[in-house]
Design an enzyme around this catalytic site. Sequence first.
Site: not given
Length: 157
Positions: A46, A51-53, A56
């Site tokens: 998402k 974690g995704c930030t 990325a």
Amino acid sequence: MSQQPQPGTKAPAFSAQAVGGTYVTPATVKLSELKGETVVLYFYPKDDTPGCTKQACALRDGWSEISAKAKVFGVSIDPIKSHEKFIKKHGLPFPILSDEDHKIVEAYGVWVEKSLYGKTYMGTERATFIIGPDGKIKAVLPKVKPDEHFAQVLALL
């Protein structure tokens, strides 16, 4: 739920809307148009979650190293508008594919049953696929950790 493609097998074809990187406005990206290039497809759950930030931003911070070796695409089931905000907020230099109909996550076997606080639900497993110039899977990083992702991808390229 399909199996994840393994190294040496043909990468599942896809066509999806992308935004970011060289795609200033949303445009359709097809794997078939990337033949002859090394492609990193990284799937994440998402936009704008911790974690995704982290994952990325690590790619962003090492962009000069990684972009010299491969075309990088993030993939999530979030809509284009969400991707645009995520890219702008964090200054991400690479495009993100929107897979709202779950075709790509299912083709790559990363649409899986997950559990949180005792509840089970379907979601995207964090995984990365490196596709060689011949269109075959070169490497698979299943259940990758955001902190380790960039170094693992760079080592495989």
